[in-house]
Scaffold this motif. Structure first.
Motif, PDB file in Angstrom:
ATOM      1  N   UNK A  73       0.848  -1.197   0.000  1.00  0.00           N
ATOM      2  CA  UNK A  73       0.000   0.000   0.000  1.00  0.00           C
ATOM      3  C   UNK A  73       0.878   1.239   0.000  1.00  0.00           C
ATOM      4  N   UNK A  74       0.324   2.325  -0.520  1.00  0.00           N
ATOM      5  CA  UNK A  74       1.049   3.587  -0.593  1.00  0.00           C
ATOM      6  C   UNK A  74       0.226   4.654   0.110  1.00  0.00           C
ATOM      7  N   UNK A  75       0.858   5.331   1.069  1.00  0.00           N
ATOM      8  CA  UNK A  75       0.202   6.408   1.801  1.00  0.00           C
ATOM      9  C   UNK A  75       0.880   7.720   1.433  1.00  0.00           C
ATOM     10  N   UNK A  76       0.085   8.756   1.163  1.00  0.00           N
ATOM     11  CA  UNK A  76       0.611  10.057   0.760  1.00  0.00           C
ATOM     12  C   UNK A  76       0.005  11.161   1.620  1.00  0.00           C
ATOM     13  N   UNK A  77       0.841  12.126   1.953  1.00  0.00           N
ATOM     14  CA  UNK A  77       0.385  13.342   2.610  1.00  0.00           C
ATOM     15  C   UNK A  77       0.953  14.498   1.811  1.00  0.00           C
ATOM     16  N   UNK A  78       0.061  15.340   1.290  1.00  0.00           N
ATOM     17  CA  UNK A  78       0.466  16.512   0.519  1.00  0.00           C
ATOM     18  C   UNK A  78       0.198  17.747   1.364  1.00  0.00           C
ATOM     19  N   UNK A  79       1.284  18.294   1.928  1.00  0.00           N
ATOM     20  CA  UNK A  79       1.192  19.445   2.833  1.00  0.00           C
ATOM     21  C   UNK A  79       2.608  19.876   3.179  1.00  0.00           C
ATOM     22  N   UNK A  80       2.766  21.039   3.765  1.00  0.00           N
ATOM     23  CA  UNK A  80       4.097  21.397   4.255  1.00  0.00           C
ATOM     24  C   UNK A  80       4.548  20.378   5.301  1.00  0.00           C
ATOM     25  N   UNK A  81       5.821  20.022   5.270  1.00  0.00           N
ATOM     26  CA  UNK A  81       6.370  19.134   6.287  1.00  0.00           C
ATOM     27  C   UNK A  81       6.442  19.911   7.599  1.00  0.00           C
ATOM     28  N   UNK A  82       5.864  19.384   8.663  1.00  0.00           N
ATOM     29  CA  UNK A  82       5.916  20.123   9.933  1.00  0.00           C
ATOM     30  C   UNK A  82       7.313  20.070  10.539  1.00  0.00           C
ATOM     31  N   UNK A  83       7.600  21.067  11.347  1.00  0.00           N
ATOM     32  CA  UNK A  83       8.847  21.036  12.112  1.00  0.00           C
ATOM     33  C   UNK A  83       8.715  19.946  13.159  1.00  0.00           C
ATOM     34  N   UNK A  84       9.837  19.443  13.575  1.00  0.00           N
ATOM     35  CA  UNK A  84       9.825  18.406  14.590  1.00  0.00           C
ATOM     36  C   UNK A  84      10.738  18.752  15.742  1.00  0.00           C
ATOM     37  N   UNK A  85      10.711  17.875  16.730  1.00  0.00           N
ATOM     38  CA  UNK A  85      11.637  18.025  17.849  1.00  0.00           C
ATOM     39  C   UNK A  85      12.004  16.631  18.335  1.00  0.00           C
ATOM     40  N   UNK A  86      13.200  16.541  18.877  1.00  0.00           N
ATOM     41  CA  UNK A  86      13.699  15.259  19.360  1.00  0.00           C
ATOM     42  C   UNK A  86      13.241  15.044  20.795  1.00  0.00           C
ATOM     43  N   UNK A  87      12.667  13.866  21.038  1.00  0.00           N
ATOM     44  CA  UNK A  87      12.258  13.464  22.387  1.00  0.00           C
ATOM     45  C   UNK A  87      12.110  11.946  22.424  1.00  0.00           C
ATOM     46  N   UNK A  88      12.566  11.355  23.492  1.00  0.00           N
ATOM     47  CA  UNK A  88      12.426   9.906  23.719  1.00  0.00           C
ATOM     48  C   UNK A  88      12.971   9.063  22.566  1.00  0.00           C
ATOM     49  N   UNK A  89      14.053   9.526  21.948  1.00  0.00           N
ATOM     50  CA  UNK A  89      14.708   8.761  20.894  1.00  0.00           C
ATOM     51  C   UNK A  89      14.088   8.895  19.513  1.00  0.00           C
ATOM     52  N   UNK A  90      13.138   9.814  19.363  1.00  0.00           N
ATOM     53  CA  UNK A  90      12.480  10.008  18.063  1.00  0.00           C
ATOM     54  C   UNK A  90      12.535  11.479  17.659  1.00  0.00           C
ATOM     55  N   UNK A  91      12.433  11.693  16.361  1.00  0.00           N
ATOM     56  CA  UNK A  91      12.214  13.038  15.839  1.00  0.00           C
ATOM     57  C   UNK A  91      10.710  13.112  15.617  1.00  0.00           C
ATOM     58  N   UNK A  92      10.045  13.884  16.450  1.00  0.00           N
ATOM     59  CA  UNK A  92       8.581  13.900  16.476  1.00  0.00           C
ATOM     60  C   UNK A  92       8.026  15.020  15.600  1.00  0.00           C
ATOM     61  N   UNK A  93       7.234  14.630  14.611  1.00  0.00           N
ATOM     62  CA  UNK A  93       6.560  15.574  13.728  1.00  0.00           C
ATOM     63  C   UNK A  93       5.170  15.816  14.284  1.00  0.00           C
ATOM     64  N   UNK A  94       4.901  17.034  14.641  1.00  0.00           N
ATOM     65  CA  UNK A  94       3.612  17.357  15.240  1.00  0.00           C
ATOM     66  C   UNK A  94       2.923  18.409  14.385  1.00  0.00           C
ATOM     67  N   UNK A  95       2.478  17.997  13.230  1.00  0.00           N
ATOM     68  CA  UNK A  95       1.849  18.925  12.305  1.00  0.00           C
ATOM     69  C   UNK A  95       0.480  19.373  12.763  1.00  0.00           C
ATOM     70  N   UNK A  96       0.047  20.434  12.127  1.00  0.00           N
ATOM     71  CA  UNK A  96      -1.311  20.917  12.365  1.00  0.00           C
ATOM     72  C   UNK A  96      -2.274  20.026  11.596  1.00  0.00           C
ATOM     73  N   UNK A  97      -3.563  20.270  11.757  1.00  0.00           N
ATOM     74  CA  UNK A  97      -4.560  19.463  11.057  1.00  0.00           C
ATOM     75  C   UNK A  97      -4.263  19.473   9.559  1.00  0.00           C
ATOM     76  N   UNK A  98      -4.265  18.282   8.953  1.00  0.00           N
ATOM     77  CA  UNK A  98      -3.987  18.137   7.529  1.00  0.00           C
ATOM     78  C   UNK A  98      -2.516  17.931   7.218  1.00  0.00           C
ATOM     79  N   UNK A  99      -1.672  18.104   8.215  1.00  0.00           N
ATOM     80  CA  UNK A  99      -0.251  17.859   8.029  1.00  0.00           C
ATOM     81  C   UNK A  99       0.126  16.494   8.611  1.00  0.00           C
ATOM     82  N   UNK A 100       1.335  16.097   8.305  1.00  0.00           N
ATOM     83  CA  UNK A 100       1.855  14.827   8.773  1.00  0.00           C
ATOM     84  C   UNK A 100       2.147  14.869  10.277  1.00  0.00           C
ATOM     85  N   UNK A 101       1.817  13.794  10.939  1.00  0.00           N
ATOM     86  CA  UNK A 101       2.183  13.574  12.338  1.00  0.00           C
ATOM     87  C   UNK A 101       2.962  12.265  12.343  1.00  0.00           C
ATOM     88  N   UNK A 102       3.926  12.140  13.228  1.00  0.00           N
ATOM     89  CA  UNK A 102       4.637  10.879  13.303  1.00  0.00           C
ATOM     90  C   UNK A 102       5.877  10.978  14.147  1.00  0.00           C
TER      91      UNK A 102
END
Length: 171
Positions: A73-102
């Motif tokens: 399967x292929x998943x796509x998100x078309x939006x500005x890449x959100x800024x992230x921050x490092x915490x608990x060993x991950x680079x956390x993407x916390x986008x606004x609604x419609x943006x990528x989270x992960x």
């Protein structure tokens, strides 16, 4: 590598829209091996230690397309890449609604390839993030406007980065 390069060149001639991941399956190699066997003018590689800095840079570029392939399967998100921050060993993407989270495991990334290759008859450029085994973790394609044209300022920045790391790739 020369034999693989010849096989890739033949596949690109016979099936120009075949994706690198599909080439890898056919040839029994990793997707990263396929990308690295593309003609030198199409690809360069930057060190994975640059991943966080690169992601922070891309977050300033405007709309992009993030693609994750999993289980066919292929998943796509078309939006500005959100800024992230490092915490608990991950680079956390916390986008606004419609943006990528992960949550990206940066230390799982071994390679970042910058690939320029026509797709479906259109100019295309992407950043490919790969694991130590050469598997694709995700890709970030440059964004397009409503007329499906690439954003020229993104192309310019991408080409500059690609050229910057070209000498590293060719060594």
């Amino acid at each position: 590598m020369q034999v693989l390069r010849q096989k890739i060149t033949q596949l690109m001639t016979d099936e120009p829209n075949l994706l690198p991941g599909d080439m890898a399956i056919r040839l029994g190699v990793s997707e990263y091996d396929v990308v690295c066997a593309f003609p030198h003018e199409m690809v360069s590689v930057m060190p994975a230690k640059e991943a966080q800095s690169l992601l922070e840079t891309i977050a300033q570029w405007g709309p992009v397309t993030v693609i994750v392939q999993s289980g066919g399967s292929i998943f796509e998100v078309k939006a500005p890449l959100p800024r992230g921050k490092v915490a608990r060993g991950y680079y956390n993407l916390m986008g606004e609604e419609g943006q990528l989270h992960g949550h990206l495991k940066l230390d799982a990334m071994a390679y970042i390839a910058l690939l320029s290759r026509p797709f479906m008859g259109k100019e295309s450029h992407y950043f490919g993030f790969f694991s130590k085994q050469g598997d694709s973790i995700f890709k970030i394609y440059l964004g397009r406007d409503e007329q499906r044209r690439l954003f020229p300022e993104q192309v310019e920045k991408f080409i500059q980065l690609k050229q910057q790391y070209q000498s590293l790739y060719e060594e």
